[in-house]
Write a protein that holds these residues in place. Structure first.
Motif, PDB file in Angstrom:
ATOM      1  N   LEU A   1     -18.729   0.654   1.889  1.00  0.00           N
ATOM      2  CA  LEU A   1     -18.117   1.683   1.259  1.00  0.00           C
ATOM      3  C   LEU A   1     -16.398   2.659   2.336  1.00  0.00           C
ATOM      4  O   LEU A   1     -15.945   2.404   1.465  1.00  0.00           O
ATOM      5  N   PHE A   2     -16.444   2.331   3.481  1.00  0.00           N
ATOM      6  CA  PHE A   2     -15.491   2.562   4.395  1.00  0.00           C
ATOM      7  C   PHE A   2     -14.727   1.707   3.985  1.00  0.00           C
ATOM      8  O   PHE A   2     -12.676   2.465   3.676  1.00  0.00           O
ATOM      9  N   PHE A   3     -14.997   0.565   3.695  1.00  0.00           N
ATOM     10  CA  PHE A   3     -13.652  -0.333   3.579  1.00  0.00           C
ATOM     11  C   PHE A   3     -12.896  -0.250   1.826  1.00  0.00           C
ATOM     12  O   PHE A   3     -11.671   0.317   1.621  1.00  0.00           O
ATOM     13  N   PHE A   4     -14.085   0.124   1.095  1.00  0.00           N
ATOM     14  CA  PHE A   4     -13.428   0.447  -0.193  1.00  0.00           C
ATOM     15  C   PHE A   4     -12.860   1.437   0.075  1.00  0.00           C
ATOM     16  O   PHE A   4     -11.748   1.785  -0.938  1.00  0.00           O
ATOM     17  N   MET A   5     -12.995   3.096   0.659  1.00  0.00           N
ATOM     18  CA  MET A   5     -12.766   3.876   0.620  1.00  0.00           C
ATOM     19  C   MET A   5     -10.956   4.035   1.021  1.00  0.00           C
ATOM     20  O   MET A   5      -9.918   4.664   1.047  1.00  0.00           O
ATOM     21  N   THR A   6     -11.413   2.704   2.111  1.00  0.00           N
ATOM     22  CA  THR A   6      -9.373   2.500   2.762  1.00  0.00           C
ATOM     23  C   THR A   6      -8.695   1.998   1.418  1.00  0.00           C
ATOM     24  O   THR A   6      -7.680   2.833   2.097  1.00  0.00           O
ATOM     25  N   ILE A   7      -8.965   1.744   0.594  1.00  0.00           N
ATOM     26  CA  ILE A   7      -8.003   0.228  -0.166  1.00  0.00           C
ATOM     27  C   ILE A   7      -8.315   1.548  -1.169  1.00  0.00           C
ATOM     28  O   ILE A   7      -6.477   1.146  -1.406  1.00  0.00           O
ATOM     29  N   MET A   8      -8.351   2.344  -1.609  1.00  0.00           N
ATOM     30  CA  MET A   8      -7.953   3.636  -2.103  1.00  0.00           C
ATOM     31  C   MET A   8      -6.999   4.956  -1.819  1.00  0.00           C
ATOM     32  O   MET A   8      -5.943   5.172  -2.173  1.00  0.00           O
ATOM     33  N   ASN A   9      -7.396   4.888  -0.328  1.00  0.00           N
ATOM     34  CA  ASN A   9      -6.455   5.808   0.734  1.00  0.00           C
ATOM     35  C   ASN A   9      -4.890   5.497   0.888  1.00  0.00           C
ATOM     36  O   ASN A   9      -4.389   5.527   0.544  1.00  0.00           O
ATOM     37  N   VAL A  10      -5.024   3.453   0.691  1.00  0.00           N
ATOM     38  CA  VAL A  10      -4.111   2.946   1.153  1.00  0.00           C
ATOM     39  C   VAL A  10      -3.164   3.284  -0.447  1.00  0.00           C
ATOM     40  O   VAL A  10      -1.628   3.413  -0.716  1.00  0.00           O
ATOM     41  N   VAL A  11      -3.669   2.924  -1.562  1.00  0.00           N
ATOM     42  CA  VAL A  11      -3.364   3.227  -3.024  1.00  0.00           C
ATOM     43  C   VAL A  11      -2.660   4.180  -3.441  1.00  0.00           C
ATOM     44  O   VAL A  11      -1.614   4.585  -3.683  1.00  0.00           O
ATOM     45  N   MET A  12      -3.323   5.264  -2.914  1.00  0.00           N
ATOM     46  CA  MET A  12      -3.210   6.677  -2.608  1.00  0.00           C
ATOM     47  C   MET A  12      -1.545   7.405  -2.366  1.00  0.00           C
ATOM     48  O   MET A  12      -0.597   7.543  -2.433  1.00  0.00           O
ATOM     49  N   VAL A  13      -1.448   6.336  -0.417  1.00  0.00           N
ATOM     50  CA  VAL A  13      -0.375   6.336   0.158  1.00  0.00           C
ATOM     51  C   VAL A  13       0.889   6.071  -0.079  1.00  0.00           C
ATOM     52  O   VAL A  13       1.723   6.942  -0.943  1.00  0.00           O
ATOM     53  N   LEU A  14       0.439   4.980  -1.616  1.00  0.00           N
ATOM     54  CA  LEU A  14       1.929   4.517  -1.714  1.00  0.00           C
ATOM     55  C   LEU A  14       1.932   4.885  -3.133  1.00  0.00           C
ATOM     56  O   LEU A  14       3.443   5.052  -3.387  1.00  0.00           O
TER      57      LEU A  14
END
Length: 563
Positions: free
Chosen positions: A484-497
């Protein structure tokens, strides 16, 4: 065989739940209240997207959001009609941990939703009759008490109230459509304001188009959401197969109620830049008020209040059963399963909705609602994934209704709205995104606490749902938390960019007109808020990544390796 049993869903205990004989027509009206109860909310889409794009979205979203979920909810409801609905579907398909996340996210979003309906009803009354804040709160409290009492009497009484209120709302918006089409083009006062331009202003590039869509897609998805909510009370209906039938009837009915009054209102009254839900803006009531007289304005205020009452009434039932089902599985405080002996209703769970609404309705609620759609969308994604998993797992002969076309069509029906959901999460803006993601993070935290406190499904059936003695969680849960935290990290990185390009960080334009914090924080420093969001997004990304790695390393030590 043991492993196969471990991924099945636990049966819901009765706890004195009473079953009721409810007709398809009654369920249709209940689903109508859960999803729509009128067009209220669409007014916010019109000036943000433009009138043309609003109508297009109202026509397109049913096919890429409402119909897919209606079909999926009907299929799963036909094969697994039990108390808890979508929560039990996800539990059976993906396990205890993911089932809890779906149940927690959606239930909390319903609690937030419910408070907003009470606030809206009080706001409509205050704007029309200029009542004091004390009187407004008394009206809100009366609404909460009355419909809590109706819910404690049982699902049948909830259905009766929903039927009466739904008919009134449908008649009211039918009058709007009739009035609008009869006066198409407007009169001498409104003719100059009729305009059906596509967007709010001329789009200059991809960012503009995304901005226009973002202005309405979340509202549109919210307007077409709720088809799964009726499934949570399936254990209290003698013939739960009426729910899938009613769902298929309700989808085109709601499309009609949304599209026709909106097109008729814009084509007759126009003034699309002035539409909204606040005092002084234009809405559906103004269509009949303009052409048929001011008495209709008062009539529509009453209808608006009754519409909020109808949604509130049905969502008390749906939201309270979410916590009832979690508690039944020993994943929430056990007192939530207590049922009234006379009516067979989980009255403690119902009362928690009332208490939460009494507290939240006293607050300026705009800054809280940002959590709602995000958690709703996240729970929907889990239901779509579960539908595909269960199609492979459950024998075909067990289905009473099955989406035709084989697994390939089902995959398309599920994957398209998942992509729409992820797109909506990203384009809502970093403020909405961070609020929603932070709320989502409460899911694994509470699961960790309540699973260890109450025992989870292991307490219900230790053989079918074994516990890991090293963690006190279910076997494999540390891996799932890491995932779950892996999926959230991926979404966060996309949002940062994505966010700097989409929002133009540092300008603070979107915050200049923001009213999320009105009445709570005065003299907002826009640049400080933008800087805080920037920093928080980066920190939140790092924290999610760290938790992902930590739980993965823990899983390597505490989870048994197969073979």
């Amino acid at each position: 065989m043991a492993e196969k049993r471990s991924i099945s869903a636990a049966k819901v205990g009765e706890h004195g739940l009473k079953k009721h004989d409810i007709k398809v027509s009654t369920v249709v009206f209940m689903i109508f209240c859960l999803v729509a109860a009128g067009c209220y909310g669409i007014e916010e889409m019109i000036p943000e997207c433009g009138p043309g794009l609003t109508v297009i979205m109202l026509c397109v979203l049913p096919f890429i959001w409402a119909l897919p979920f209606g079909l999926v909810a009907s299929e799963l409801g036909s094969v697994r009609p039990q108390e808890g609905g979508y929560y039990k579907w996800v539990q059976e398909a993906l396990g205890e941990f993911w089932g809890f996340q779906a149940g927690w996210w959606r239930t909390i979003s319903i609690y937030i939703d419910n408070a907003s309906y009470v606030i809206l009803a009080g706001g409509y009354a205050a704007a029309q009759w200029d009542i004091s804040r004390t009187t407004e709160f008394a009206l809100k409290a009366a609404m909460i008490i009355i419909f809590t009492y109706i819910n404690i009497r049982g699902v049948k009484d909830v259905g009766l109230a929903s039927t009466i209120l739904s008919i009134l709302v449908m008649v009211a918006f039918g009058l709007v459509a009739l009035c609008g089409f009869l006066n198409w083009g407007g009169d001498a006062q409104t003719a100059g304001t009729i305009s059906f331009q596509l967007t709010a202003y001329e789009a200059g590039g991809a960012a503009d188009w995304i901005y226009f869509i973002a202005g309405g897609i979340s509202v549109g998805m919210w307007m077409y959401s709720g088809y799964e909510s009726m499934s949570t009370v399936a254990g209290e209906i003698q013939n739960p197969q009426v729910i899938p039938k009613a769902t298929m009837i309700t989808i085109p009915l709601i499309m009609t109620v949304y599209i026709l009054p909106t097109v008729a209102g814009l084509g007759s009254l126009g003034q699309w830049t002035e539409w909204g839900t606040e005092s002084g803006t234009v809405g559906y009531a103004d269509v009949v008020k303009e052409f048929w007289g001011s008495a209709f304005g008062v009539f529509f205020v009453i209808i608006a209040i009754l519409a909020q009452c109808s949604i509130f009434n049905t969502y008390i039932a749906s939201g309270s059963r979410g916590f009832f089902s979690l508690a039944d599985d020993y994943l929430a405080p056990p007192f939530l399963v207590k049922c009234d002996k006379k009516h067979g209703v989980p009255y403690i769970a119902v009362l928690t909705v009332a208490i939460a609404c009494l507290i939240l309705c006293m607050l300026p609620f705009g800054f809280v609602i940002i959590l709602d759609v995000h958690m709703l969308i996240a729970s929907y994604i889990l239901v779509y994934i579960s539908a595909m998993v269960l199609r492979k797992r459950i024998p075909e002969e067990e289905y009473k209704f099955r989406i035709p076309g084989g697994f390939g069509l089902l995959a398309v029906i599920c994957i398209v709205p998942i992509c729409v959901a992820i797109f909506a999460i990203l384009i809502n803006g970093s403020d909405y995104y961070l609020g929603g993601m932070t709320a989502m993070a409460t899911g694994p935290l509470l699961y960790f606490i309540w699973r260890k406190m109450y025992g989870g499904l292991t307490k219900k059936d230790p053989q079918a749902f074994p516990s890991n003695p090293k963690t006190g969680l279910a076997v494999g849960d540390t891996k799932r938390i890491s995932l779950l935290f892996f999926f959230m990290t991926i979404m966060n990185v996309v949002m940062v960019l994505f966010a700097p390009w989409y929002e133009g960080w540092g300008t603070g334009d979107s915050w200049e007109s923001s009213d999320y914090f009105d009445g709570i924080i005065e003299n907002i420093n826009v640049n400080s808020i933008v800087g805080f969001i920037d920093n928080y997004l980066n920190i939140f990304t790092i924290v999610c990544a760290a938790l992902c790695v930590i739980f993965f390393l823990i899983s390597m030590k505490v989870e048994k390796k197969k073979g």
